[in-house]
Design a protein around this motif. Structure first.
Motif, mmCIF file in Angstrom:
data_model
loop_
_atom_site.group_PDB
_atom_site.id
_atom_site.type_symbol
_atom_site.label_atom_id
_atom_site.label_comp_id
_atom_site.label_asym_id
_atom_site.label_seq_id
_atom_site.Cartn_x
_atom_site.Cartn_y
_atom_site.Cartn_z
ATOM 1 N N LEU A 9 0.776 -1.122 0.041
ATOM 2 C CA LEU A 9 0.004 0.135 -0.045
ATOM 3 C C LEU A 9 0.752 1.228 0.010
ATOM 4 N N VAL A 10 0.632 1.999 -0.987
ATOM 5 C CA VAL A 10 1.270 3.445 -0.841
ATOM 6 C C VAL A 10 0.548 4.469 -0.076
ATOM 7 N N PRO A 11 1.058 5.045 0.907
ATOM 8 C CA PRO A 11 0.565 5.950 1.573
ATOM 9 C C PRO A 11 0.350 7.185 0.869
ATOM 10 N N ILE A 12 -0.851 7.617 0.561
ATOM 11 C CA ILE A 12 -1.385 8.716 -0.116
ATOM 12 C C ILE A 12 -1.623 9.991 0.636
ATOM 13 N N GLU A 13 -1.379 9.811 2.019
ATOM 14 C CA GLU A 13 -1.446 11.159 2.915
ATOM 15 C C GLU A 13 -0.326 12.267 2.643
ATOM 16 N N PRO A 14 0.752 11.829 2.289
ATOM 17 C CA PRO A 14 1.915 12.766 2.171
ATOM 18 C C PRO A 14 1.949 13.489 0.738
ATOM 19 N N LEU A 15 1.224 12.819 -0.412
ATOM 20 C CA LEU A 15 1.117 13.131 -1.679
ATOM 21 C C LEU A 15 0.625 14.616 -1.909
ATOM 22 N N PHE A 16 -0.563 14.912 -1.241
ATOM 23 C CA PHE A 16 -1.303 16.040 -1.355
ATOM 24 C C PHE A 16 -0.220 17.241 -1.156
ATOM 25 N N PRO A 17 0.200 17.139 0.240
ATOM 26 C CA PRO A 17 1.299 18.317 0.829
ATOM 27 C C PRO A 17 2.446 18.434 -0.183
ATOM 28 N N LEU A 18 2.951 17.181 -0.885
ATOM 29 C CA LEU A 18 4.174 17.393 -1.349
ATOM 30 C C LEU A 18 3.864 18.071 -2.784
ATOM 31 N N LEU A 19 2.549 17.756 -3.231
ATOM 32 C CA LEU A 19 2.124 18.403 -4.492
ATOM 33 C C LEU A 19 2.019 20.021 -4.508
ATOM 34 N N VAL A 20 1.326 20.283 -3.217
ATOM 35 C CA VAL A 20 1.093 21.710 -2.904
ATOM 36 C C VAL A 20 2.439 22.344 -2.814
ATOM 37 N N ILE A 21 3.433 21.928 -2.205
ATOM 38 C CA ILE A 21 4.939 22.409 -1.917
ATOM 39 C C ILE A 21 5.581 22.550 -3.221
ATOM 40 N N GLY A 22 5.526 21.625 -4.149
ATOM 41 C CA GLY A 22 6.190 21.669 -5.430
ATOM 42 C C GLY A 22 5.582 22.582 -6.377
ATOM 43 N N ALA A 23 4.217 22.632 -6.452
ATOM 44 C CA ALA A 23 3.527 23.690 -7.021
ATOM 45 C C ALA A 23 3.980 25.207 -6.654
ATOM 46 N N ALA A 24 3.999 25.429 -5.304
ATOM 47 C CA ALA A 24 4.584 26.696 -4.739
ATOM 48 C C ALA A 24 5.868 26.945 -5.094
ATOM 49 N N GLY A 25 6.694 26.101 -5.315
ATOM 50 C CA GLY A 25 8.168 26.260 -5.481
ATOM 51 C C GLY A 25 8.155 26.678 -7.183
ATOM 52 N N LEU A 26 7.376 26.055 -7.902
ATOM 53 C CA LEU A 26 7.468 26.442 -9.396
ATOM 54 C C LEU A 26 6.389 27.802 -9.644
ATOM 55 N N LEU A 27 5.796 28.094 -9.026
ATOM 56 C CA LEU A 27 5.375 29.400 -9.109
ATOM 57 C C LEU A 27 6.026 30.428 -8.495
ATOM 58 N N MET A 28 6.734 30.252 -7.363
ATOM 59 C CA MET A 28 7.867 31.149 -7.009
ATOM 60 C C MET A 28 8.565 31.330 -8.044
ATOM 61 N N ARG A 29 9.279 30.490 -8.527
ATOM 62 C CA ARG A 29 10.439 30.336 -9.634
ATOM 63 C C ARG A 29 9.875 31.182 -10.863
ATOM 64 N N TRP A 30 8.711 30.948 -11.169
ATOM 65 C CA TRP A 30 8.053 31.474 -12.515
ATOM 66 C C TRP A 30 8.015 33.118 -11.948
ATOM 67 N N GLY A 31 7.490 33.444 -10.943
ATOM 68 C CA GLY A 31 7.219 34.725 -10.577
ATOM 69 C C GLY A 31 8.472 35.611 -10.587
ATOM 70 N N VAL A 32 9.474 35.092 -10.093
ATOM 71 C CA VAL A 32 10.928 35.740 -9.636
ATOM 72 C C VAL A 32 11.391 36.034 -11.202
ATOM 73 N N ALA A 33 11.124 34.894 -12.026
ATOM 74 C CA ALA A 33 11.856 35.134 -13.558
ATOM 75 C C ALA A 33 10.853 36.398 -14.142
ATOM 76 N N LYS A 34 9.620 36.424 -13.831
ATOM 77 C CA LYS A 34 8.857 37.380 -14.669
ATOM 78 C C LYS A 34 9.140 38.583 -14.166
ATOM 79 N N TYR A 35 9.370 38.957 -12.785
ATOM 80 C CA TYR A 35 9.716 40.302 -12.197
ATOM 81 C C TYR A 35 11.035 40.575 -12.507
ATOM 82 N N GLN A 36 11.918 39.671 -12.654
ATOM 83 C CA GLN A 36 13.262 40.163 -13.389
ATOM 84 C C GLN A 36 13.265 40.685 -14.680
ATOM 85 N N ARG A 37 12.270 39.798 -15.549
ATOM 86 C CA ARG A 37 12.430 40.396 -16.798
ATOM 87 C C ARG A 37 11.733 41.799 -16.980
ATOM 88 N N TYR A 38 10.663 42.100 -16.164
ATOM 89 C CA TYR A 38 9.901 43.406 -15.959
ATOM 90 C C TYR A 38 11.016 44.276 -15.520
#
Length: 93
Positions: A9-38
């Motif tokens: 059995l794969v524990p699915i409880e930690p998958l959603f928080p890890l997905l949220v953390i990963g999405a937040a990291g990608l969003l921050m990376r995209w936001g910093v790149a956009k701000y530097q271009r601006y």
């Protein structure tokens, strides 16, 4: 008696928080790149800037008021005569 098959059995409880953390990291990376271009007038971020580049950026800043804008005029504007880098370096008193 046959051995009961165990399921792994794969524990699915930690998958959603890890997905949220990963999405937040990608969003921050995209936001910093956009701000530097601006901040850099739509151009990519500068990297490997040496002394010559810094001097040219300072020159462009004194000519146009912005380090990202260059001027290709043959003659400098009249205000450039009194706009010296030496005035920026005042002695400590």
């Amino acid at each position: 008696m046959a051995a009961a098959r165990q399921r792994w059995l794969v524990p699915i409880e930690p998958l959603f928080p890890l997905l949220v953390i990963g999405a937040a990291g990608l969003l921050m990376r995209w936001g910093v790149a956009k701000y530097q271009r601006y901040e850099n007038d739509g151009k990519p971020k500068r990297w490997s800037v040496d002394r010559w580049d810094r001097r040219m950026m300072e020159r462009d800043s004194r000519l146009t008021g912005n380090v990202n804008v260059q001027q290709a005029e043959v003659e400098a504007p009249k205000a450039f005569l009194t706009n010296s880098a030496w005035e920026l370096e005042r002695p400590f008193m």
